[in-house]
Design a protein around this motif. Structure first.
Motif, mmCIF file in Angstrom:
data_model
loop_
_atom_site.group_PDB
_atom_site.id
_atom_site.type_symbol
_atom_site.label_atom_id
_atom_site.label_comp_id
_atom_site.label_asym_id
_atom_site.label_seq_id
_atom_site.Cartn_x
_atom_site.Cartn_y
_atom_site.Cartn_z
ATOM 1 N N GLY A 194 0.789 -1.222 0.000
ATOM 2 C CA GLY A 194 0.000 0.000 0.000
ATOM 3 C C GLY A 194 0.826 1.278 0.000
ATOM 4 N N ILE A 195 2.157 1.160 0.115
ATOM 5 C CA ILE A 195 3.007 2.356 0.124
ATOM 6 C C ILE A 195 3.898 2.338 -1.111
ATOM 7 C CG2 ILE A 195 4.827 3.610 1.349
ATOM 8 C CD1 ILE A 195 3.779 2.546 3.926
ATOM 9 N N MET A 196 3.917 3.454 -1.842
ATOM 10 C CA MET A 196 4.771 3.591 -3.020
ATOM 11 C C MET A 196 6.013 4.369 -2.629
ATOM 12 S SD MET A 196 3.113 2.021 -5.416
ATOM 13 C CE MET A 196 3.992 2.601 -6.872
ATOM 14 N N TRP A 197 7.186 3.814 -2.966
ATOM 15 C CA TRP A 197 8.446 4.497 -2.672
ATOM 16 C C TRP A 197 9.028 5.079 -3.956
ATOM 17 C CZ3 TRP A 197 8.542 4.637 2.384
ATOM 18 C CH2 TRP A 197 8.073 3.549 3.128
ATOM 19 N N PRO A 198 9.653 6.231 -3.908
ATOM 20 C CA PRO A 198 9.704 7.130 -2.746
ATOM 21 C C PRO A 198 8.410 7.925 -2.587
ATOM 22 C CG PRO A 198 10.868 8.135 -4.569
ATOM 23 C CD PRO A 198 10.449 6.766 -5.047
ATOM 24 N N ILE A 199 8.143 8.356 -1.371
ATOM 25 C CA ILE A 199 6.949 9.151 -1.085
ATOM 26 C C ILE A 199 7.127 10.543 -1.680
ATOM 27 C CG2 ILE A 199 5.501 10.117 0.746
ATOM 28 C CD1 ILE A 199 6.442 7.823 2.537
ATOM 29 N N GLU A 200 6.103 11.021 -2.378
ATOM 30 C CA GLU A 200 6.202 12.306 -3.063
ATOM 31 C C GLU A 200 5.364 13.394 -2.419
ATOM 32 O OE1 GLU A 200 5.312 11.806 -7.152
ATOM 33 O OE2 GLU A 200 7.060 10.545 -7.568
ATOM 34 N N THR A 201 4.229 13.034 -1.823
ATOM 35 C CA THR A 201 3.328 14.040 -1.245
ATOM 36 C C THR A 201 2.767 13.538 0.080
ATOM 37 O OG1 THR A 201 1.422 13.159 -2.446
ATOM 38 C CG2 THR A 201 2.650 14.951 -3.498
ATOM 39 N N LEU A 202 2.234 14.465 0.860
ATOM 40 C CA LEU A 202 1.588 14.134 2.117
ATOM 41 C C LEU A 202 0.079 14.120 1.947
ATOM 42 C CD1 LEU A 202 3.606 16.418 4.600
ATOM 43 C CD2 LEU A 202 4.072 14.039 3.969
ATOM 44 N N THR A 203 -0.587 13.245 2.657
ATOM 45 C CA THR A 203 -2.043 13.268 2.691
ATOM 46 C C THR A 203 -2.492 14.406 3.618
ATOM 47 O OG1 THR A 203 -2.256 11.808 4.602
ATOM 48 C CG2 THR A 203 -2.034 10.763 2.425
ATOM 49 N N PRO A 204 -3.741 14.838 3.532
ATOM 50 C CA PRO A 204 -4.225 15.886 4.441
ATOM 51 C C PRO A 204 -4.047 15.527 5.915
ATOM 52 C CG PRO A 204 -5.754 15.613 2.631
ATOM 53 C CD PRO A 204 -4.744 14.512 2.497
ATOM 54 N N VAL A 205 -4.254 14.254 6.264
ATOM 55 C CA VAL A 205 -4.100 13.822 7.656
ATOM 56 C C VAL A 205 -2.636 13.936 8.082
ATOM 57 C CG1 VAL A 205 -4.297 11.886 9.254
ATOM 58 C CG2 VAL A 205 -6.105 12.309 7.569
ATOM 59 N N GLN A 206 -1.737 13.498 7.225
ATOM 60 C CA GLN A 206 -0.304 13.589 7.530
ATOM 61 C C GLN A 206 0.137 15.048 7.645
ATOM 62 O OE1 GLN A 206 1.149 11.401 4.169
ATOM 63 N NE2 GLN A 206 1.100 9.413 5.248
ATOM 64 N N ASP A 207 -0.360 15.860 6.752
ATOM 65 C CA ASP A 207 -0.001 17.280 6.760
ATOM 66 C C ASP A 207 -0.434 17.958 8.063
ATOM 67 O OD1 ASP A 207 0.880 19.650 4.877
ATOM 68 O OD2 ASP A 207 -0.949 20.313 5.879
ATOM 69 N N ALA A 208 -1.584 17.578 8.573
ATOM 70 C CA ALA A 208 -2.126 18.210 9.779
ATOM 71 C C ALA A 208 -1.326 17.866 11.030
ATOM 72 C CB ALA A 208 -3.586 17.801 9.964
ATOM 73 N N GLN A 209 -0.488 16.829 10.964
ATOM 74 C CA GLN A 209 0.256 16.393 12.144
ATOM 75 C C GLN A 209 1.615 17.070 12.293
ATOM 76 O OE1 GLN A 209 -0.698 12.010 11.049
ATOM 77 N NE2 GLN A 209 -0.365 11.946 13.247
ATOM 78 N N ILE A 210 2.019 17.864 11.328
ATOM 79 C CA ILE A 210 3.357 18.465 11.361
ATOM 80 C C ILE A 210 3.547 19.352 12.590
ATOM 81 C CG2 ILE A 210 4.822 20.176 10.217
ATOM 82 C CD1 ILE A 210 4.150 18.924 7.586
ATOM 83 N N GLU A 211 2.580 20.212 12.882
ATOM 84 C CA GLU A 211 2.711 21.136 14.011
ATOM 85 C C GLU A 211 2.871 20.376 15.326
ATOM 86 O OE1 GLU A 211 2.993 24.560 16.260
ATOM 87 O OE2 GLU A 211 3.191 24.264 14.085
ATOM 88 N N GLU A 212 2.180 19.247 15.454
ATOM 89 C CA GLU A 212 2.272 18.442 16.674
ATOM 90 C C GLU A 212 3.710 17.985 16.916
ATOM 91 O OE1 GLU A 212 1.162 13.884 18.023
ATOM 92 O OE2 GLU A 212 -0.117 14.887 16.527
ATOM 93 N N PHE A 213 4.398 17.602 15.839
ATOM 94 C CA PHE A 213 5.771 17.102 15.999
ATOM 95 C C PHE A 213 6.752 18.243 16.271
ATOM 96 C CE2 PHE A 213 3.879 13.301 14.592
ATOM 97 C CZ PHE A 213 4.733 12.261 14.953
ATOM 98 N N PHE A 214 6.476 19.415 15.720
ATOM 99 C CA PHE A 214 7.319 20.566 16.054
ATOM 100 C C PHE A 214 7.213 20.877 17.540
ATOM 101 C CE2 PHE A 214 7.349 25.169 16.895
ATOM 102 C CZ PHE A 214 8.707 25.416 16.710
ATOM 103 N N GLN A 215 6.008 20.915 18.046
ATOM 104 C CA GLN A 215 5.807 21.211 19.458
ATOM 105 C C GLN A 215 6.421 20.122 20.338
ATOM 106 O OE1 GLN A 215 4.753 24.005 20.668
ATOM 107 N NE2 GLN A 215 4.114 24.895 18.720
ATOM 108 N N ARG A 216 6.329 18.870 19.894
ATOM 109 C CA ARG A 216 6.898 17.763 20.661
ATOM 110 C C ARG A 216 8.404 17.946 20.828
ATOM 111 N NH1 ARG A 216 6.256 11.658 18.431
ATOM 112 N NH2 ARG A 216 4.065 12.150 18.887
#
Length: 447
Positions: free
Chosen positions: A6-28
């Motif tokens: 289900g995963i194509m390499w290399p990854i080229e884009t983020l899904t909306p769900v993945q994109d929304a999690q970026i701020e959480e990891f910065f704060q972490r």
């Protein structure tokens, strides 16, 4: 590396769900960097021992300090040359970090990696970590800061040790270059051919040295590396080499980026390597790993920073350690206690007249503000146009003369001052400069 269903390499884009999690990891990872919870000695010991074992290195002596003052006292009671031999060379790049970075890079498009790095504010996190290490190690680097031009050869603390250090540092650098070569098309074959030629014997090995290594060391970037290492050896000492080398490795991805790629993008990785690297980053405070010793600092009791990743606090210490060491910072600039313990709102403009350090004068100017400067230093009025006045501050408190455009609000009486170039001759010209070369009459008509 296995392909996941289900995963194509290399990854080229983020899904909306993945994109929304970026701020959480910065704060972490911002919380990790600015953590003030004391480290747990047993957990730190186990993590370091497991990490060294995983990297194929012997178990190091672990030295833990509550702060720079305690470390200074430890170093001052011992002979420097003996310590250098006991510690061994600093690990310029942790093999764990290099291995994981190589794995993750192979699974993402370069453009996406750059985009995620920017979105995760990796530059801000790295700056904060770099500055924390710099502030912590500077008192020790100053202790090691010998100027070899002013010291007799037989009294230089590293004496016979420095050639060994140089050889080992050079070998580490060659290892990193070899990995870069191997990552290119045909790189593995090139490295194998080179190693085979070297094993044929001393004449061939010397020929290879003359044909390949010597020209390599003549390249500007290699010479710059050598000069940088030599400069650190002679001006900052061993401690300077450690933290500066560790923070200058561009090929290694920040742990925040590795964490996001592994947890959110489900990238393939060496689980044990990531477990140990993450534990080193989150559980061990500040570390400086050497071949035979790992130096650990407990986390600071206080840690304050501005949004740009610079340590900053007004009216107190930006960093404070349990051993009593304090660092007063104004937007990343170290300031003396006499300024740091006083809130900028009550800094005195006449301090500028007596301050000899140009950088500290700049900090004082920034903290006091031009509004107060033009009032407290009795700025001279040069020209007036409507509610605007061009002022000059007579005392030489900066690198170039300070010219200010004072603006008084007709309705509230509020006074605001903006600095303008000293070449400006009139208030109207100053307004034009402030308004991006728009004449004040035109600006009034447009608004």
């Amino acid at each position: 590396m296995s392909q996941k269903v289900g995963i194509m390499w290399p990854i080229e884009t983020l899904t909306p769900v993945q994109d929304a999690q970026i701020e959480e990891f910065f704060q972490r990872w911002l919380a990790v960097t600015c953590n003030t919870t004391p480290i747990e000695a047993q957990q730190v010991k186990q993590t370091i021992q497991r990490s060294y074992a995983l990297m194929g290195k012997q178990q190091p002596e672990i030295l833990c300090f509550s702060g720079p003052l305690e470390a200074q006292a430890y170093l001052q009671e011992r002979r420097i040359d003996q310590l250098l031999n006991q510690w061994g060379v600093p690990l310029l790049t942790l093999p764990l970090a290099r291995q994981l970075s190589h794995q993750i890079r192979s699974q993402l498009r370069v453009e996406l990696l750059l985009e995620m790095s920017e979105r995760l504010k990796v530059a801000e996190l790295a700056t904060l970590s770099h500055n924390l290490n710099l502030i912590t190690w500077t008192p020790l680097a100053e202790l090691f800061a010998w100027n070899t031009q002013n010291v007799e050869e037989d009294t230089v603390p590293w004496g016979e040790w420095s050639p060994s250090l140089w050889d080992q540092l050079w070998q580490q650098q060659q290892t990193e270059w070899r990995q870069v070569i191997q990552s290119q098309p045909g790189g593995d074959l090139l490295v194998q051919v080179g190693e085979t030629l070297w094993q044929w014997g001393e004449p061939v090995g010397q020929a290879l040295e003359d044909a390949l290594i010597h020209p390599l060391r003549q390249q500007p970037e290699v010479q710059a590396w050598e000069q940088g290492m030599q400069q650190m050896l002679t001006t900052m000492g061993l401690v300077g080499i450690g933290w500066q080398a560790l923070t200058q490795t561009s090929e290694v991805l920040h742990p925040a980026l590795l964490d996001y790629c592994i947890e959110v993008l489900d990238c393939d990785h060496d689980l044990e390597a990531w477990t140990q690297l993450r534990s080193l980053s989150t559980h061990c405070g500040l570390i400086l790993p050497f071949e035979q010793t790992c130096v650990v600092f407990d986390r600071p009791l206080k840690c304050h920073a501005d949004p740009e990743g610079r340590f900053h606090y007004e009216g107190g210490a930006a960093l404070q350690f349990a051993d009593g060491y304090r660092s007063y910072q104004f937007h990343g600039v170290q300031i003396p206690e006499r300024y740091g313990t006083v809130h900028p709102h009550i800094w005195k403009a006449d301090w500028l007249i007596h301050e000899q350090n140009a950088e500290l004068r700049r900090v004082l100017i920034q903290g006091i503000g031009y509004d107060r400067l033009c009032q407290e230093l009795q700025a001279e009025a040069l020209n007036t146009w409507r509610e605007y006045t061009l002022l000059r501050i007579a005392p030489a408190i900066d690198v170039e003369p300070i010219y200010l455009l004072k603006m008084t609000c007709p309705s509230t009486g509020y006074i605001h001052a903006t600095r303008v170039p000293p070449s400006i001759q009139s208030a109207r010209e100053a307004i034009r400069w402030v308004n991006w070369d728009t004449d004040p009459e035109e600006f009034a008509q447009e608004s």
